[in-house]
Design a protein around this motif. Structure first.
Motif, PDB file in Angstrom:
ATOM      1  N   ALA A   1      -7.059   0.255  -1.980  1.00  0.00           N
ATOM      2  CA  ALA A   1      -6.616   1.274  -2.430  1.00  0.00           C
ATOM      3  C   ALA A   1      -4.896   1.425  -2.753  1.00  0.00           C
ATOM      4  N   GLU A   2      -4.217   0.263  -2.251  1.00  0.00           N
ATOM      5  CA  GLU A   2      -2.735   0.181  -2.558  1.00  0.00           C
ATOM      6  C   GLU A   2      -2.305  -1.128  -3.110  1.00  0.00           C
ATOM      7  N   LYS A   3      -3.370  -1.457  -4.031  1.00  0.00           N
ATOM      8  CA  LYS A   3      -2.933  -2.773  -4.852  1.00  0.00           C
ATOM      9  C   LYS A   3      -1.951  -2.458  -5.969  1.00  0.00           C
ATOM     10  N   ALA A   4      -1.909  -1.420  -6.265  1.00  0.00           N
ATOM     11  CA  ALA A   4      -0.963  -1.188  -7.498  1.00  0.00           C
ATOM     12  C   ALA A   4       0.366  -0.155  -6.931  1.00  0.00           C
ATOM     13  N   PHE A   5      -0.055   0.496  -5.893  1.00  0.00           N
ATOM     14  CA  PHE A   5       0.828   1.467  -5.647  1.00  0.00           C
ATOM     15  C   PHE A   5       0.803   1.639  -3.956  1.00  0.00           C
ATOM     16  N   THR A   6       2.000   1.644  -3.482  1.00  0.00           N
ATOM     17  CA  THR A   6       1.798   1.830  -2.030  1.00  0.00           C
ATOM     18  C   THR A   6       2.616   3.001  -1.453  1.00  0.00           C
ATOM     19  N   THR A   7       2.201   3.653  -0.460  1.00  0.00           N
ATOM     20  CA  THR A   7       2.592   4.755  -0.009  1.00  0.00           C
ATOM     21  C   THR A   7       4.009   4.611   0.557  1.00  0.00           C
ATOM     22  N   SER A   8       4.838   5.875   0.706  1.00  0.00           N
ATOM     23  CA  SER A   8       6.178   5.829   1.104  1.00  0.00           C
ATOM     24  C   SER A   8       6.322   6.032   2.481  1.00  0.00           C
ATOM     25  N   TRP A   9       5.445   5.533   3.545  1.00  0.00           N
ATOM     26  CA  TRP A   9       5.627   5.695   5.019  1.00  0.00           C
ATOM     27  C   TRP A   9       7.052   5.613   5.559  1.00  0.00           C
ATOM     28  N   HIS A  10       7.370   6.288   6.574  1.00  0.00           N
ATOM     29  CA  HIS A  10       8.897   6.116   7.127  1.00  0.00           C
ATOM     30  C   HIS A  10       8.882   5.354   8.312  1.00  0.00           C
TER      31      HIS A  10
END
Length: 411
Positions: A205-214
């Motif tokens: 899922a995160e190949k092109a965009f990664t979530t902004s976890w804190h």
């Protein structure tokens, strides 16, 4: 969960007024004072109910001499609990907007884990996974709904990422149907294949965009869950000792187990929290391994409590296993916990080979304690406590040397 770093954002959905429904946009990774919410704390407490049920059934299986099958069932059910918890925690770290719909969907996930907990006994005793599967599906479909909200609120690669998550989770739920229809002998293989598929969903899922976890938020969430699991371990062992004392009047025989178990849990807490891990999580590759690796920390911490219950039952004669097997039920998960914490936490902060070998050596010594019969648990507890003392002493020496060197340079 993520596999690489994400662009930081200053946006904070909670600041966008108090509307019942708000856009599900990413929170900023640099957001100040980010802590666990009351809803997340309730989420954790309810998930520990399922862990307690799995631990109780593990006790029964091991005490009856079915350790192999019991451990396999425990590993499978614990995976479902841990994976649903972890997916929510990383999602919430990036997208928690705390609106009405977010809260309701999260409460649905909590209901799902309680359904799962209700089916744990049938899964262990009758190998009937229907209720466990149903509870897991409730949790995961709620997670799909959250990702679809993200997809609706975003665009471009971020929207693609959210849709990949939703689709990947959905396909995995179809795969879990195999646990209901394939022959019993094939179920471990179905579990292995679908579990690997679940683990691969974030990577895809995160190949092109990664979530902004804190980083601070994630470190706190994992730390709080570790505390809750260790607390459940203490509670389970305390109830076991109390019941044994009330029914068998065996306080003298149980004191070494109670003392050793308490020392193990205290040491487990100390070793986990001795270093602040959030700074290490700024590396997304390390954060990925760190998050997945906590399956071993959580599962082994909960298994320590189950092992203490088994040791109590064996001591009073209600478990149909040897003293060696009962001791191993405590020492093996304890050793695994220490090794896992060393790999995921401690080794990043140790200076020199002497500090690096402390926890691996402790794990080995704890395993050797297995062969001490009725004194195995107490011996493992003493080894665990001495490990903390040695670690404190080594750290003190390093700080003293650095302080002396700094004074000499300033002079």
């Amino acid at each position: 969960m993520t596999s690489r770093s994400a662009p930081e954002s200053a946006s904070t959905p909670r600041s966008a007024g108090h509307w019942p429904l708000r856009r599900m946009t990413a929170r900023g990774r640099d957001e100040a004072h980010r802590v666990a919410s009351p809803l997340e704390l309730l989420f954790d407490l309810c998930f520990v109910v399922a862990i307690a049920q799995a631990g109780a059934e593990l006790v029964h299986a091991v005490a009856e001499g079915h350790a192999g099958q019991g451990i396999l069932d425990y590993a499978m059910i614990f995976f479902a609990i841990w994976w649903a918890w972890m997916n929510f925690s990383w999602f919430a770290s990036a997208y928690d907007n705390d609106d009405v719909l977010y809260r309701v969907v999260t409460l649905v996930q909590i209901a799902g884990v309680l359904v799962l907990a209700a089916g744990v006994s049938k899964a262990f005793e009758d190998h009937d996974f229907l209720v466990v599967w149903l509870g897991y599906v409730i949790m995961r479909f709620a997670m799909i709904a959250q990702w679809l909200r993200v997809a609706r609120s975003t665009e471009g690669t971020e929207r693609t990422m959210a849709l990949r998550y939703a689709g990947g989770v959905l396909l995995c739920q179809i795969g879990w149907l195999g646990l209901l229809f394939v022959p019993e002998a094939a179920r471990p293989w179905v579990f292995l294949v679908v579990a690997v598929a679940e683990l691969c969903v974030p990577l895809f899922a995160e190949k092109a965009f990664t979530t902004s976890w804190h980083p601070h938020h994630i470190a706190e969430r994992y730390g709080l869950f570790t505390i809750i699991v260790l607390g459940e371990t203490i509670a389970a062992a305390t109830v076991a000792v109390k019941s044994a004392v009330d029914e068998h009047d065996a306080l003298g025989e149980l004191l070494p187990i109670a003392a050793g178990g308490l020392l193990i849990v205290f040491a487990a807490w100390w070793i986990y929290f001795v270093v602040p891990i959030h700074g290490h999580l700024r590396s997304s590759g390390e954060a990925f391994l760190w998050g997945y690796g906590h399956y071993l920390i959580f599962a082994s911490a909960a298994a320590i409590g189950a092992g203490l219950e088994v040791a109590v039952e064996q001591t009073v004669g209600t478990a149909h296993i040897s003293a060696l097997s009962a001791s191993a039920a405590v020492t093996l998960p304890t050793a695994l916990y220490f090794l896992a914490v060393w790999v995921l936490h401690s080794r990043h902060f140790k200076v020199g080979i002497a500090q690096q070998i402390v926890l691996p050596t402790t794990a080995l010594l704890v395993i050797l304690c297995t062969f001490l019969g009725d004194w195995a648990v107490l011996a493992a507890g003493i080894v665990s406590a001495l490990t903390v003392a040695v670690g404190v002493l080594m750290t003190t020496r390093v700080v003293t040397r650095e302080s002396a060197a700094g004074t000499a340079r300033s002079a």
